[in-house]
Design an enzyme around this catalytic site. Sequence first.
Site, PDB file in Angstrom:
ATOM      1  N   SER A  28      22.130 -36.602 -29.833  1.00  0.00           N
ATOM      2  CA  SER A  28      21.061 -37.154 -30.656  1.00  0.00           C
ATOM      3  C   SER A  28      21.551 -37.278 -32.096  1.00  0.00           C
ATOM      4  O   SER A  28      22.512 -38.014 -32.365  1.00  0.00           O
ATOM      5  CB  SER A  28      19.805 -36.295 -30.537  1.00  0.00           C
ATOM      6  OG  SER A  28      18.671 -36.969 -31.002  1.00  0.00           O
ATOM      7  N   ASP A  66      16.015 -43.629 -22.080  1.00  0.00           N
ATOM      8  CA  ASP A  66      15.833 -42.865 -23.315  1.00  0.00           C
ATOM      9  C   ASP A  66      14.989 -43.696 -24.280  1.00  0.00           C
ATOM     10  O   ASP A  66      15.448 -44.704 -24.814  1.00  0.00           O
ATOM     11  CB  ASP A  66      17.191 -42.551 -23.939  1.00  0.00           C
ATOM     12  CG  ASP A  66      17.093 -41.564 -25.094  1.00  0.00           C
ATOM     13  OD1 ASP A  66      15.977 -41.391 -25.632  1.00  0.00           O
ATOM     14  OD2 ASP A  66      18.122 -40.968 -25.460  1.00  0.00           O
ATOM     15  N   HIS A  96      16.038 -38.762 -22.805  1.00  0.00           N
ATOM     16  CA  HIS A  96      16.771 -38.135 -23.896  1.00  0.00           C
ATOM     17  C   HIS A  96      17.329 -36.769 -23.514  1.00  0.00           C
ATOM     18  O   HIS A  96      18.149 -36.218 -24.235  1.00  0.00           O
ATOM     19  CB  HIS A  96      15.843 -38.005 -25.110  1.00  0.00           C
ATOM     20  CG  HIS A  96      16.560 -37.801 -26.400  1.00  0.00           C
ATOM     21  ND1 HIS A  96      17.474 -38.702 -26.894  1.00  0.00           N
ATOM     22  CD2 HIS A  96      16.504 -36.790 -27.310  1.00  0.00           C
ATOM     23  CE1 HIS A  96      17.940 -38.269 -28.052  1.00  0.00           C
ATOM     24  NE2 HIS A  96      17.377 -37.105 -28.326  1.00  0.00           N
TER      25      HIS A  96
END
Length: 717
Positions: free
Chosen positions: A558, A642, A677
């Site tokens: 991330s 995601d 994610h």
Amino acid sequence: MKRLIAIAVFGSILLSCENKSTSKMTLDYPETHKVDTVDTYFNTEVPDPYRWLEDDRSAETESWVGAQNEATFSFLDNIPYREALKSRLKELLDYEKLGTPFKEGAYTYFYKNDGLQNQSVLYRRVGEGPAEVFLDPNTFAEDGTTSLATLSFSKDGSLAAYSISEGGSDWRKIIVMHAERMEIVEDTLVDIKFSGISWKGQEGFYYSSYDKPKGSELSAKTDQHKVYYHKIGTPQKADQLIYGGDPGEKHRYVGASVSEDDRYLVISASNTTSGNKLFLQDLSVADAPIIPILNHEDSDSYMIENVGSKLYIVTDLDAPNQRIITVDASNPTPEHWVDFIPETEHVLNPSTGGGYFFAEYMMDALSKVLQYDYDGNLVREVSLPGIGSAGGFQGKIDQQDLYFSFTNYSTPGSSYKYNVQTGDYEVYWKPEIDFDPTQYESNQVFYTSADGTRIPMMITYKKGLEFNGKNPTILYGYGGFNISLTPSFSAVNAIWLEQGGVYAVPNLRGGGEYGKDWHNAGTKMSKQNVFDDFIAAAEYLIQESYTSPEYLAIRGGSNGGLLVGAVMTQRPELMKVALPAVGVLDMLRYHTFTSGAGWSYDYGTAEDSDEMFQYLKGYSPLHNIKEGVAYPATLITTGDHDDRVVPAHSFKFAATLQEKHKGTEPVLIRIETNAGHGAGTPISKTIEQYADIFGFTLYNMGFESLPNKAVFKDFKE
């Protein structure tokens, strides 16, 4: 679209020998066509030739994903010890995992995973009686990709509302159950995102969501969050809009929670991931207005407790390391605040339970816990089981026993039952894992970054390891959003340690380890500090002979994926392997997708000013891949569903890297299908992902076979 041209496999043709004695698999990458898209920022033109990959719904993008995965898995399939890594990961993860219990109504609830279940199961019991299954997320979907996200019980414990995530998406559905009968009692609520569930008695609950976006729900921008009240027994279309509907109430993130005594509704509203407004509504008064406690976003503040009209608020307003204040609900604004637990030199992270406050402090990213009564008197310092991370110490106000967890990088997390009156505790649960933590050690070191700032780093490895510069090493980092990396055990990282690997985690600026000032030192025009801190960590590990560039991998996800992307493009010679996961890699367009605009506190945006645009462009990983540069072996990982950091970031980065990279090191992208994610990832997928990540890393460091085969028992490569 051109598909895979050729992938040479072991034994089929003569391969060139690179990187010590290990044969390199040669491959041609799938061709990715370009378009003539150009954006203009403050009179500067910026080409975006792979813009078409942002369309996650197109058949063309789907075909590209298939071609890239074909190339990637053809490479990974031929790593000789990939199956051995899978086998060992299964052994390491195959142990009973038990969550800390919590009480609702007459029942004590707890999560348990027998070992390799894709999702943990929620059990309950009365007293010390037999446990029964209350909710099994493994039954939600055959492949385990639908997970339990949020769970909340009504005040008497008779009803439960839980949200589910399908395919890892941030969009959720809420289902309501009668807890005693374990029966669904009404229709499912849909299209809910970034939401808690907070009950008002047994009557109903508050939740948050956005209007359904136009276009793709996986990538379309969402920027007006709203709080709703759902009354049990009524359809979702009848839900009452509480906050966020008027233009003056427009915020990207809005959340609502009800105090434990059901008296107050507290609403938090913000436009970025740092700083929030805070509002209060007295639910004991019919049609009471929503009044401001804080009508600006200059601090992070929330109500943690109340006794009647006396409010306890945690805030970093005028206190970068946080403090707790008290104030009466009749005059709740800052001029009336009184310190309850004042700010100290260490960052405060408090909780409540059993009629006490528990102040957890981070001291160089390690836990210290102090217990206070409701008058602010220090009761005791909790004597923790060791040096590491403690969490928990929360529950209802009338509980006599609370639970807390403790872990560090080499010690699997255990939970403890704590008596709030005496301060005594006993082991509630300790995992039985096929890993001996006494064989490993973690040491905290401090090193100096480029500007002279002192940075802490935890380094974990097997006792007796020779510091000869040849140890395979993973340097993991994050450095953003006020998030702190504190010591915790990971069964998947255990396999890396078993193989003689070093695992190093620096506490970079941008995180929250030393409070708001530390966070701000890694944001906007100071973001380069984060990358410099990470580079200095790598240089320290090399200088001290833990490893060398030939044996160093950098990894992060991330915002940590941004970190890896920036550092590998700034200093490609410093590492052998780069592992950016679900990364924010296009810094000029990140804010145009889903909730990305909310990250602007940390990043700024390319639309803010010419200066901010030039700064972002100067480090944006996508825009700093240079023609003809030899980049490290790179395995980019992302999920096709995601909807937080959209996969277009990784898609465009991979296409550009494959186009411009010079050298024999592979640059591949592994795209998990029906995945988001990372939250709720089934264990089966986790095993496959980490076998590929560790296998790719060791193979590209030149290991023809695993460094430590002894742990694999009867498995043959």
